[in-house]
Design a protein around this motif. Structure first.
Motif, mmCIF file in Angstrom:
data_model
loop_
_atom_site.group_PDB
_atom_site.id
_atom_site.type_symbol
_atom_site.label_atom_id
_atom_site.label_comp_id
_atom_site.label_asym_id
_atom_site.label_seq_id
_atom_site.Cartn_x
_atom_site.Cartn_y
_atom_site.Cartn_z
ATOM 1 N N VAL A 333 13.423 62.477 -8.828
ATOM 2 C CA VAL A 333 12.686 61.223 -8.677
ATOM 3 C C VAL A 333 12.735 60.437 -9.977
ATOM 4 C CG1 VAL A 333 10.400 60.250 -8.327
ATOM 5 C CG2 VAL A 333 11.193 62.083 -6.870
ATOM 6 N N ASN A 429 7.093 52.054 -10.648
ATOM 7 C CA ASN A 429 8.267 52.417 -9.869
ATOM 8 C C ASN A 429 8.292 53.904 -9.592
ATOM 9 O OD1 ASN A 429 9.658 50.218 -9.137
ATOM 10 N ND2 ASN A 429 10.965 50.152 -10.935
ATOM 11 N N ARG A 432 5.784 54.890 -6.991
ATOM 12 C CA ARG A 432 6.176 54.432 -5.657
ATOM 13 C C ARG A 432 7.243 55.354 -5.069
ATOM 14 N NH1 ARG A 432 10.149 51.113 -4.003
ATOM 15 N NH2 ARG A 432 10.732 50.709 -6.137
ATOM 16 N N ILE A 433 8.258 55.629 -5.879
ATOM 17 C CA ILE A 433 9.358 56.455 -5.376
ATOM 18 C C ILE A 433 8.865 57.869 -5.097
ATOM 19 C CG2 ILE A 433 11.587 57.456 -5.996
ATOM 20 C CD1 ILE A 433 12.078 54.895 -7.579
ATOM 21 N N GLN A 436 7.015 57.878 -1.903
ATOM 22 C CA GLN A 436 7.930 57.735 -0.770
ATOM 23 C C GLN A 436 8.556 59.072 -0.426
ATOM 24 O OE1 GLN A 436 10.662 54.701 -1.795
ATOM 25 N NE2 GLN A 436 9.429 53.069 -0.899
ATOM 26 N N SER A 437 9.007 59.768 -1.459
ATOM 27 C CA SER A 437 9.688 61.033 -1.165
ATOM 28 C C SER A 437 8.690 62.056 -0.628
ATOM 29 C CB SER A 437 10.406 61.566 -2.392
ATOM 30 O OG SER A 437 9.464 61.969 -3.339
#
Lengths: 828, 202
Positions: A333, A429, A432-433, A436-437
């Motif tokens: 990530v 960022n 967020r990522i 999401q994962s």
């Protein structure tokens, strides 16, 4: 247009100003002015002028009514015709014209339509934020409006939502594809690739995953320990490192690790579906960089001095640690984050470089005058600026002049700002990522449970479907037999005819699936996935399934034609009776033995209806001779031997048998009312005896169980129906406990059975054994479950000596003591 | 891994907006054998399911599946869709749909038989082979789904295919041409009658 029309008089009036300038005489007006000089202030208010009448008439003609799901909208035709490409603006709307009511009817969502109609009026399309993007898009597509016209105020919002939705769809499709691929038999190469990419696929894959992880760790640790001091050199007396002392051992370790990494790399290369892409991927480059130094050092003459190139190679070995990125999601990530923040990082680097150059130049010129200064050139000053800007401040270079000190101060302050600015972007960022994962992982886990739920629901739908068809055919037969042509829904009858045709074409018959098939096709997965508590609720619902006679269902299609009239009406026209509290909870589900105020049991009432009466409430009169009971009225707390007394202190027998059940003793009692508080907390006289049809009950969301051919089933839908409302966890009782309650950790204070359940995994043998085995009779199943629970509570997991079970069954005792067991066992 | 780049603000977020508007109601009334009222009803239903006015195969399968919620309708729906998709463009507009429907519902018996032939002729080769029959019989049996009794296996399907094919293939040439098919069907009162049975009141 309509709004603009009101301003036309103004525009025409203002045109008087042209008259003196006109090169030619102006053309005659389009209509005859009857009374020149009188120009109305507003065309809608005045009716005297010919101008306004003509305009008014035209507009009145063009007012049209749009009926959207019952909500009526009126507007001018000219308003709609502003956008001739859309549905409302073109003649396409004629398809929706209803000549009887003289309006256009649309079976669409009126809330969204409001937005669309506003678009015609104002020319601006807005996106209502609370609407689902897919539903909104569908409405727009229906009315033929391009989403691009959405006003600037809402466009960003719309785009964001839309992109989110498409990403989700793509994600779903990918996962669906994954799921589809899974059952297909894979070639060894493909399955190998899957094993490499996803260590959860097989034991082999996870073993491989952990072995490589272990060797990465070993090689990195060896690389580090290599340099630790390990006693003095026996020859020179200088301290030497472990690497020098145990050269052979370290070399062997390194060789082993590199061998494994090399094999791994080539296996991956072999298995990769697209080898070129694989070779160019970051991971593969890291692999190569990790093993390359070893092979280069093999072919390099390193017997001599520690050359520069050799040292560099050794440094490269530490890059093996990056191989861990395959093993750590967080690291991946981070990599993705840095990639996605490339522009921000670039900006950071650029701004830092700029600042460094500027400050270094200024520093150099400020300190130039000082004798023996360390700021000998601008590049030399770079070091000072970098150390200052990152707030390190080693202090090896210090400005001496006041100008240098000033610039140094400004430099350190600006350094803080320049470095701090892009950091939040990177952090946001990353989070967020990362989320999401995380969400993707969670969704993957949920998908399986969801699919099984969907399958179960689908099976239930198809059952309901077939049942509807059967009912319809039955009705048709009945109506044919009795000769009356009742009005049937043409759609339904034609659809059933279609199904009948299919049946005849294939010489098959649609039958309902029994609960066995329902459970085996969909329920099994959810059962196994459920926690111990979920398993408990499932058990409750199963016991309801078991109530209906299985054997009868299996032969249903064969015996159907022979079933008696009574049978049919009990199956189709069952009424459900329950004693309901003001909150709508069914405190008591009435069964055949429950007592009515007329002193007769429910089973002695008329519970079979050839046709369910249309008036409400449905009256269930008493069938006993001489009883004048109008409808069944449940007496709370009445047992077989002792009836409760009324509040007037007189017994039930002293009260009348028909409403309002007045006391026949000389007292001022207005009707029987038991001084009894129900377990739900409400007093008994606040409850009502509710009689409802299946449809009505389903509408309330309460279970209806299976259709049964028994008499006077009342509200009984399963074993759990015998419990009182506050104990039942289905929707008719207190309902399912909330998630917080179900998920709360099990403590030592809880029931021992609960603790035993909590101690092992939900998909353990216990959850499996909750399923009824094939060929096991109902009693066997309950006996086995009981024995298993007993065993668990005693702390014995494995099935004990089979002789024990035999002994228990023959002696009929369940709580046999250990000693007796031993005796029986030894006898055998 | 989800998409991470934030730079795709250009038009890839919005797919191209496809929309089809049929010609006027009166024109359709003259071109088909439906009344104005019927066309209105059909269009309302059509538009309800596919707001864009175009049906693609997926939507078509979905709609067809609603009538058989317990079964796998995709294969039969695919075959039917292929006969509606005259231009083989992958999508059917309302006009294509209505014109085909008009032949099926109101057309002459020959027209309808011709449609059946195109339905059976899955390879579009102009003649029906046993394989074609097998495909169609499989598709019909798939419509039964998991709620049919007795269970149907591949053997029953094969048997059914063989019986039907032999009934049609009088001359044992291994395939059926359009002429054979038409003459056979027209001479069979059962078929003629059954075709009429499946008329639908809109």
């Amino acid at each position: 247009m309509a709004s603009v029309a009101a301003w036309l008089p103004f525009a025409r009036a203002a045109a008087i100003g042209w008259v003196p300038l006109a090169k030619h005489p102006l053309p005659p007006p389009p209509f005859r002015i009857s009374r020149p000089g009188v120009l109305p202030s507003s065309p809608s208010t005045s009716t005297t002028s010919a101008t306004t009448t003509s305009i008014g008439e035209r507009r009145c003609d063009e007012k049209i009514i749009l009926n959207v799901s019952g909500r009526r909208f009126e507007c001018w035709r000219s308003t709609l015709e502003k956008y001739p490409e859309s549905l409302l603006g073109s003649n396409e709307k004629e398809f929706f014209y209803d000549e009887d009511t003289r309006e256009y009817f649309f079976d669409r969502d009126p809330d969204v339509f409001r937005v669309i109609l506003n678009f015609y009026r104002t020319g601006k399309l807005h996106y209502p934020r609370h609407e689902c993007i897919a539903a909104y898009d569908e409405e727009l597509a229906f009315f033929g409006i391009l989403p691009d016209i959405i006003g600037d105020c809402c466009y960003e919002d719309y785009r964001d939502r839309k992109r989110e939705n498409t990403e989700r769809l793509i994600d779903d499709r990918l996962h669906e594809d994954d799921d589809k691929i899974q059952p297909k038999p894979l070639s060894p190469r493909e399955s190998m690739w899957r094993a490499f990419e996803n260590p959860n696929t097989s034991t082999m894959a996870s073993v491989f995953y952990y072995v490589t992880g272990f060797f990465i760790a070993v090689s990195v640790i060896a690389n580090v320990l290599d340099t630790v001091a390990c006693g003095p050199d026996p020859e020179t007396g200088y301290p030497r490192s472990c690497g020098e002392r145990f050269t052979r051992q370290f070399f062997c370790l390194d060789t082993a690790c590199v061998m494994i990494f090399t094999v791994e790399y080539f296996l991956r290369l072999y298995a990769a579906p697209d080898r070129l892409k694989f070779v160019r991927s970051v991971m593969s480059v890291i692999d190569v960089v990790a093993i390359m130094p070893y092979y280069i050092s093999l072919f390099m003459p390193h017997k001599g001095e520690v050359s520069g190139a050799f040292v560099t190679l050794r440094v490269f070995r530490v890059f093996r640690i990056f191989k861990f990125s395959r093993h750590s999601q967080g690291l991946r990530v981070l990599g993705y984050t840095l990639k996605s923040c490339a522009s921000e990082l670039g900006f950071l680097l650029f701004s830092l470089t700029m600042a460094i150059i500027i400050f270094a130049t200024v520093m150099y010129y400020a300190e130039k005058t000082v004798v023996s200064t360390k700021f000998t050139s601008i590049p030399a000053a770079f070091w000072y600026t970098i150390v200052t800007m990152t707030t390190l401040g080693y202090g090896d270079m210090v400005p001496k002049t006041w100008a240098g000190k000033l610039v140094g101060g400004v430099c350190s302050l600006s350094g803080v700002l320049v470095i701090a600015l892009p950091v939040p972007v990177i952090v946001s960022n990353f989070s967020r990522i990362y989320h999401q994962s995380q969400r993707a992982d969670k969704m993957k886990a949920q998908r399986k449970a969801r699919q099984s739920r969907i399958r179960l629901a689908r099976n239930a739908t198809s059952n309901a479907f077939v049942a509807a068809k059967r009912r319809h055919e039955q009705n048709l037969e009945d109506s044919n037999a009795s000769g009356d042509k009742s009005i049937v829904n043409p759609f339904e009858s034609q659809h059933h005819h279609l199904l009948r045709c299919l049946e005849l074409t294939t010489d098959r018959e649609f039958v309902e699936m029994g609960p066995d098939m329902l459970m085996s096709s969909g329920g099994g997965a959810s059962l196994a996935a459920g926690s111990a508590t979920a398993g408990f609720t499932n058990l409750g619902s199963r016991s309801r399934f078991l109530l209906h006679p299985r054997a009868w269902w299996c032969c249903k299609s064969r015996r159907r034609r022979k079933t008696s009239y009574k049978f049919n009406i009990r199956l189709h026209n069952r009424v459900f009776v329950s004693w309901v509290n003001p909150q709508g909870m069914d405190c008591i589900l009435i069964g055949p033995q429950h007592k009515c105020l007329c002193r007769h049991k429910f089973a002695e009432h008329k519970t079979d209806f050839a046709q369910i009466p249309t008036e409400r409430p449905i009256l269930i009169s008493c069938r006993q001779q001489g009883c004048r009971c109008v409808s069944f009225e449940y007496v709370a707390n009445a047992s077989g031997t002792s009836d409760p007394n009324c509040r007037c202190k007189h017994s039930l027998d002293n009260h009348a048998t028909k409403p309002p059940y007045k006391c026949q003793k000389n007292c001022n009692c207005t009707g029987f009312s038991a001084p009894f508080t129900c377990t739900c907390g409400e007093s008994a006289n606040k409850h009502i005896t509710l009689v409802e049809t299946k449809e009505e009950r389903e509408e309330r969301g309460h279970p209806t169980g299976y259709a049964t051919p028994y008499q006077a089933m009342g509200g009984l839908t399963g074993f759990s129906s015998l419990a009182e409302g506050y104990l039942r966890l289905d929707p008719s009782g207190r309902g399912r406990p909330d998630d917080d309650f179900l998920n709360q950790p099990i403590t030592a204070m809880d029931h021992p059975i609960l603790r035993v359940h909590a101690s092992h995994e939900p998909d353990s043998a216990e959850a499996q054994s909750q399923l009824r085995r094939t060929g096991e009779s109902e009693m066997d199943y309950y006996e086995r479950r009981y024995q298993e629970r007993q065993r668990l509570s005693r702390g014995i997991r494995a099935p004990s000596n089979p002789y024990d079970d035999d002994a228990k069954l023959t002696t009929g005792t369940r709580n046999d003591k250990p000693q007796s067991r031993r005796i029986i066992g030894s006898k055998k | 891994m989800p998409k991470t780049s934030n730079t795709d603000y250009d038009d890839d977020g919005l797919e191209t907006f496809k929309r089809y508007k049929p010609r006027s109601l009166d024109e359709l009334t003259t071109r088909t054998k439906f009344s104005k009222k019927e066309i209105q009803l059909i269009y309302q239903g059509f538009k309800q399911e596919c707001p864009s006015g175009i049906v693609n195969e997926e939507t078509f399968k979905h709609i067809y599946g609603q009538f058989f919620p317990f079964a796998d309708t995709s294969s039969y729906a695919r075959l039917v869709f292929a006969t509606f998709d005259l231009r083989s463009s992958g999508c059917v507009t309302f006009e294509d749909f209505l014109i085909c429907l008009s032949t099926l519902c109101r057309g002459s018996i020959e027209d309808r038989l011709r449609w059946i032939f195109t339905l059976y002729d899955t390879k579009k080769s102009g003649k029906i082979t046993k394989d074609d029959f097998h495909v169609i019989v499989c598709a019909v049996y798939a419509l039964l789904g998991n709620v049919a009794s007795p269970c149907c296996d591949l053997e029953t399907i094969r048997e059914h295919t063989t019986t039907v094919f032999q009934r049609f293939d009088k001359s044992h040439q291994g395939y059926i041409t359009m002429e054979d098919f038409m003459s056979f069907c027209l001479n069979d009162p059962n078929i003629i009658q059954s075709i009429d049975v499946l008329r639908t009141i809109v």
